[in-house]
Design an enzyme around this catalytic site. Structure first.
Site, short mmCIF file in Angstrom:
data_model
loop_
_atom_site.label_atom_id
_atom_site.label_comp_id
_atom_site.label_asym_id
_atom_site.label_seq_id
_atom_site.Cartn_x
_atom_site.Cartn_y
_atom_site.Cartn_z
N CYS A 85 45.14 16.81 27.06
CA CYS A 85 46.41 16.09 26.94
C CYS A 85 47.11 16.10 28.28
CB CYS A 85 47.29 16.74 25.87
SG CYS A 85 48.85 15.89 25.58
N HIS B 159 45.24 11.42 18.09
CA HIS B 159 45.90 12.30 19.06
C HIS B 159 47.26 11.72 19.44
CE1 HIS B 159 45.85 14.96 22.76
NE2 HIS B 159 46.73 14.03 23.12
N GLU B 160 47.29 10.43 19.79
CA GLU B 160 48.54 9.79 20.19
C GLU B 160 49.51 9.67 19.02
OE1 GLU B 160 48.96 9.78 23.26
OE2 GLU B 160 46.88 9.91 23.86
N HIS C 214 51.60 12.66 18.55
CA HIS C 214 52.74 12.76 19.46
C HIS C 214 54.00 12.13 18.86
CE1 HIS C 214 51.23 14.67 23.06
NE2 HIS C 214 50.22 13.83 23.15
#
Length: 177
Positions: free
Chosen positions: A101, A143-144, A147
């Site tokens: 990351c 993953h994004e 966030h």
């Protein structure tokens, strides 16, 4: 011309916030943010970046898979802005894969993610898009997407033994030594 925005690091409270819905995609500020994120992910050798990583708490991220020094085997795709994204379905199969990351430099982790996902998002032109993503691109999306809910990849590790430094990752995994 887009500018290079600083990428915030783990510990910055914005990374742990739930991001706000984007109401007006055509807003000049949102369009500039998209351009700035595309520039940032390219310059940082990333394959994705979320708005919260540049201290802009919006439900917006870029998926920009391409081979680079951090991900030499990444598939090639055009950088794609995904606004107000949702996962609408996912496979039963979960696989572990290495993730890093830009907001957690120097560390990689073996993170369990769905092998395939069905997603919806609005593109930068205001059009609703529906796609099935698999393998590495599905991993980037998940993953994004995390966030946007204040989650970073280390939160998903099953065990701290699944962490490795970037240097060891490059030597052992990328170079297979």
């Amino acid at each position: 011309m887009s500018e290079l925005m600083p990428i915030i690091q783990l510990g910055n409270p914005t990374l742990r916030q739930k991001a706000a819905w984007v109401d007006n995609i055509q807003d000049e500020q949102i369009q500039k943010l998209i351009d700035d994120l595309i520039t940032a992910v390219g310059k940082a050798n990333g394959v994705g970046i979320a708005a919260p990583q540049v201290a802009e708490s919006y439900r917006l991220f870029i998926v920009a898979s391409r081979p680079n020094p951090r991900y030499p085997n990444a598939p090639e795709m055009e950088p794609t802005a995904m606004i107000n994204p949702r996962i609408t379905a996912h496979s039963a199969e979960v696989v572990k894969g290495w993730e890093g990351c830009l907001s957690v430099p120097g560390i990689r982790g073996l993170v369990p993610r769905y092998q395939s996902i069905e997603v919806e998002y609005t593109d930068r032109y205001g059009n609703l898009q529906k796609q099935e993503l698999t393998d590495f691109v599905a991993r980037i999306f998940q993953h994004e997407y995390d966030h946007l809910d204040g989650i970073v990849f280390v939160d998903r590790l099953e065990n701290t033994l699944d962490m490795i430094t970037e240097q060891e990752y490059q030597q052992r995994v990328v170079n297979n030594t």
